[in-house]
Scaffold this active site. Structure first.
Site, PDB file in Angstrom:
ATOM      1  N   ARG A   1       0.818  -1.215   0.000  1.00  0.00           N
ATOM      2  CA  ARG A   1       0.000   0.000   0.000  1.00  0.00           C
ATOM      3  C   ARG A   1       0.859   1.276   0.000  1.00  0.00           C
ATOM      4  O   ARG A   1       0.481   2.268  -0.618  1.00  0.00           O
ATOM      5  CB  ARG A   1      -0.948  -0.001   1.200  1.00  0.00           C
ATOM      6  CG  ARG A   1      -2.139  -0.904   0.963  1.00  0.00           C
ATOM      7  CD  ARG A   1      -3.112  -0.905   2.100  1.00  0.00           C
ATOM      8  NE  ARG A   1      -4.347  -1.558   1.695  1.00  0.00           N
ATOM      9  CZ  ARG A   1      -5.239  -2.053   2.538  1.00  0.00           C
ATOM     10  NH1 ARG A   1      -5.025  -1.973   3.834  1.00  0.00           N
ATOM     11  NH2 ARG A   1      -6.326  -2.618   2.101  1.00  0.00           N
TER      12      ARG A   1
ATOM     13  N   LYS B   1     -20.019 -15.342   3.137  1.00  0.00           N
ATOM     14  CA  LYS B   1     -21.467 -15.196   3.309  1.00  0.00           C
ATOM     15  C   LYS B   1     -22.153 -14.568   2.104  1.00  0.00           C
ATOM     16  O   LYS B   1     -21.663 -13.594   1.545  1.00  0.00           O
ATOM     17  CB  LYS B   1     -21.734 -14.312   4.540  1.00  0.00           C
ATOM     18  CG  LYS B   1     -21.344 -14.969   5.859  1.00  0.00           C
ATOM     19  CD  LYS B   1     -21.321 -13.968   6.988  1.00  0.00           C
ATOM     20  CE  LYS B   1     -22.728 -13.614   7.416  1.00  0.00           C
ATOM     21  NZ  LYS B   1     -22.726 -12.622   8.506  1.00  0.00           N
TER      22      LYS B   1
ATOM     23  N   GLY C   1      -9.544  -7.492  -1.079  1.00  0.00           N
ATOM     24  CA  GLY C   1      -9.745  -8.422   0.031  1.00  0.00           C
ATOM     25  C   GLY C   1      -8.897  -9.685  -0.055  1.00  0.00           C
ATOM     26  O   GLY C   1      -7.741  -9.658  -0.457  1.00  0.00           O
TER      27      GLY C   1
ATOM     28  N   GLY D   1     -13.590  -3.504   0.207  1.00  0.00           N
ATOM     29  CA  GLY D   1     -14.959  -2.982   0.202  1.00  0.00           C
ATOM     30  C   GLY D   1     -15.146  -1.896  -0.845  1.00  0.00           C
ATOM     31  O   GLY D   1     -16.201  -1.804  -1.479  1.00  0.00           O
TER      32      GLY D   1
END
Length: 397
Positions: free
Chosen positions: A39, A202, A351, A374
């Protein structure tokens, strides 16, 4: 109105306030060591451009971790300041806080060029998108640059509210530009056939992205724990696999929708009696009652390979199994290999998929590896993000 980028700003003799995403992982046993500098490395192009363009001062803003609005020594930006100084060959002064009285003095000193504000999330006002806090941060600069794609989906003071104080004096950095260009190819006009791969835990976490993608993809491959609610919704046995009733209801709704036929599910599995148990191959959809699914099986890998063959655009978000455990990493790494060999425009959407691609050693073979988990998903769902909108149009004081 077109979004401005940093190379369109006049930076000569200006104080530049710039928001980056230095939220890097630190070594659990030695918090002064950064375990993955990606990053920070991704931010260097914009930082070097600002310095080479004659900026008088560069004030860097970032968060690290989730300190919940109060100082936490374990989340100091000190390791970031040390690493940046090494990479840039210049002193990087870390402040005690974002509102430290000494910052104004630092801005007046000729010998100080780069100032890194201490973790912006040590102030609860940051996540509250506080107007006065944003005003205090804005006071350090003449122009504002946002290169923190990973937090552009948050309406926070340093990514959103701060734009109110830089009308026509705000721009995106080069990393933000790369992210927007790559993700726009997926959102606006993906070259067809377009195939997406969605994994993870999920269905409820990714219901929006699945709904959004089903309108534009030719096929949507499902893997990871997310596959089991879909299989259960179709009447298959899933053993002790992760599978909530809520997710089964959502899966049924998606399967029954007009685009439900585009979903492709696993036809075999790698299972175990527990997360650290021995891998057992299950050669059909039904999973025995004492086993849990932890990876896609070889027949599914072959089916997914055939489906991805000839695709012109591929988006991948979420692993195919418990890839952190070598016994259940085959499916995820097989997908990485298929994408690395593909001639398609390949986007890895943040992610765990990014961790998996890096672990496979194939990230260089992908067209674009997103820095925002996200943020990349929300961009694909919405076609923009609050932080980008605020940069583009500004916000009212």
């Amino acid at each position: 109105m077109a979004l401005k980028f940093v190379d369109e700003l006049d930076l000569q003799d200006k104080n530049v306030v710039a928001r980056f995403d230095f939220n890097v992982p630190l070594d659990k046993s030695d918090k002064s060591k950064i375990t993955d500098t990606t990053r920070i490395d991704n931010a260097l192009e914009t930082i070097q451009y600002i310095l080479e363009s004659g900026a008088k001062k560069l004030v860097l803003i970032s968060h690290l971790g989730r300190p919940k609005g109060k100082p936490n020594e374990e989340m100091t930006l000190e390791p970031v300041a040390t690493y940046l100084a090494q990479k840039l060959g210049e002193d990087v002064v870390l402040t005690e806080s974002c509102t430290d009285a000494g910052i104004k003095t630092l801005l007046s000193l000729n010998e100080t060029k780069i100032i890194l504000l201490q973790n912006v999330r040590f102030h609860k006002e940051e996540t509250e998108n506080d107007h006065e806090f944003a005003k205090a941060l804005a006071a350090y600069g003449d122009v504002y640059v946002n290169d923190a794609f990973g937090t552009a989906h948050r309406k926070h003071a340093s990514t959103y509210q701060i734009n109110a104080f830089f009308k026509n004096r705000a721009a995106g950095g080069f990393l933000l530009k790369k992210e927007i260009e790559a993700l726009s190819k997926v959102v606006n006009s993906p070259a067809q056939p377009f195939v997406a791969i969605v994994g993870g835990a999920k269905v409820s976490d990714k219901i929006k992205i699945i709904d959004s993608l089903l309108t534009s993809v030719q096929s949507l491959l499902i893997g990871g724990a997310m596959a089991y609610p879909f299989l259960k919704a179709k009447g298959y046995d899933v053993g002790t696999s992760l599978c909530s009733d809520e997710d089964v209801i959502l899966a049924k709704k998606i399967l029954n929708s007009s685009n439900g036929r585009k979903l492709i599910l696993p036809i075999d599995h790698l299972c175990a009696e527990s997360l650290d148990g021995e891998a057992v191959e299950v050669e059909k959809e039904n999973i025995p009652e004492n086993l849990m699914g932890l990876d896609i099986g070889p027949k599914t890998i072959q089916l997914y390979k055939e489906t991805l063959h000839g695709a012109k655009t591929i988006l991948w978000n979420g692993p195919m199994g418990l890839f952190e455990n070598e016994s259940f990493s085959k499916g995820t790494f097989a997908i990485a290999e298929i994408l690395a060999e593909s001639k398609a425009f390949t986007v890895i959407g943040g992610g765990d998929s990014v961790s998996a691609v890096k672990k496979s050693g194939l990230s260089e073979k992908m067209s674009h590896v997103s820095t925002g988990g996200g943020a990349s998903l929300e961009y694909i769902e919405q076609g923009t993000l609050p932080g980008i909108q605020a940069l583009k149009f500004g916000i009212d004081l």
